[in-house]
Design an enzyme around this catalytic site. Sequence first.
Site, PDB file in Angstrom:
ATOM      1  N   SER A 148       0.803  -1.204   0.089  1.00  0.00           N
ATOM      2  CA  SER A 148      -0.259   0.181  -0.045  1.00  0.00           C
ATOM      3  C   SER A 148       0.879   1.076  -0.140  1.00  0.00           C
ATOM      4  O   SER A 148       1.757   1.735   0.247  1.00  0.00           O
ATOM      5  CB  SER A 148      -1.450   0.625   1.237  1.00  0.00           C
ATOM      6  OG  SER A 148      -1.213   1.285   1.407  1.00  0.00           O
ATOM      7  N   TYR A 170      -1.276  -0.013  10.993  1.00  0.00           N
ATOM      8  CA  TYR A 170      -1.634  -1.063   9.792  1.00  0.00           C
ATOM      9  C   TYR A 170      -0.229  -1.098   8.940  1.00  0.00           C
ATOM     10  O   TYR A 170       0.308  -1.247   8.482  1.00  0.00           O
ATOM     11  CB  TYR A 170      -3.163  -0.521   8.549  1.00  0.00           C
ATOM     12  CG  TYR A 170      -3.568  -1.186   7.085  1.00  0.00           C
ATOM     13  CD1 TYR A 170      -3.566  -2.504   7.092  1.00  0.00           C
ATOM     14  CD2 TYR A 170      -3.021  -0.046   6.642  1.00  0.00           C
ATOM     15  CE1 TYR A 170      -3.602  -3.048   5.795  1.00  0.00           C
ATOM     16  CE2 TYR A 170      -2.739  -0.552   4.478  1.00  0.00           C
ATOM     17  CZ  TYR A 170      -3.475  -1.986   4.797  1.00  0.00           C
ATOM     18  OH  TYR A 170      -3.790  -1.932   3.710  1.00  0.00           O
TER      19      TYR A 170
END
Length: 247
Positions: A148, A170
């Site tokens: 990501s 995350y």
Amino acid sequence: MLAVMSEKAIALVTGANKGIGYEIAAMLGALGWSVGVGVGARDERRRTDAVAKLRAAGADAFGVPLDVTDDESVSAAARLIEERAGRLDVLVNNAGVAGGWPEAPTTVDLETVRRLVETNVIGVIRVTNAMLPLLRRSAHPRIVNQSSHVGSLALQTTPGVDLGGISGAYAPTKTFLNAVTVQYAKELSGTSILINNACPGYVATDLNGFSGTQTPEQGAATAVRLATLPDDGPTGQMFDDSGVVPW
């Protein structure tokens, strides 16, 4: 079975019962590939439904019970692919979990951090290492890890870049995954195995409460491109739909 399977590429996509993972499996299936739908052993219904939907669309899909956090489950998945095809051409490590968002590191629950690292990082290592013997039998082996933009330290430290706020759990797991991918690329240099990370973009999935601005089909495109790289393609890098993403 081996004679038939050897005529087409064999792929395994983890977390492929929905969202981006399902679309990756669908796109590879549309290319005529045989695609293993890797979904946790506890999610048999979702795995079965995904395989049925893919088959109805014309894909050669097969279910692979696979919990990336469980050693025996991963070993069993490798044995299943060994028995079915004798090799693996592409591994897409798509399975992942998210914590809260925003989530300050000063107040983050440590169990949340452990859970995310176990799936998003250790799970990738566990599955990759189990599948490497099968990948080494492929003429054109590829590994794609779903990362990501939030894992990019370069982007995180660039003034004015908005990555959606602070993420104490995350985002760091994706930075960890990026670092792991670099080390795999270094170890596998000189082999035919290409390993890269894909950034799908801000995709509307249940991972973010469907708040994303892109469709799962759009999010799957980069991973599929990396899964189908030519033999002289790049390795040890991170890409989105625009090109290389800085680490």
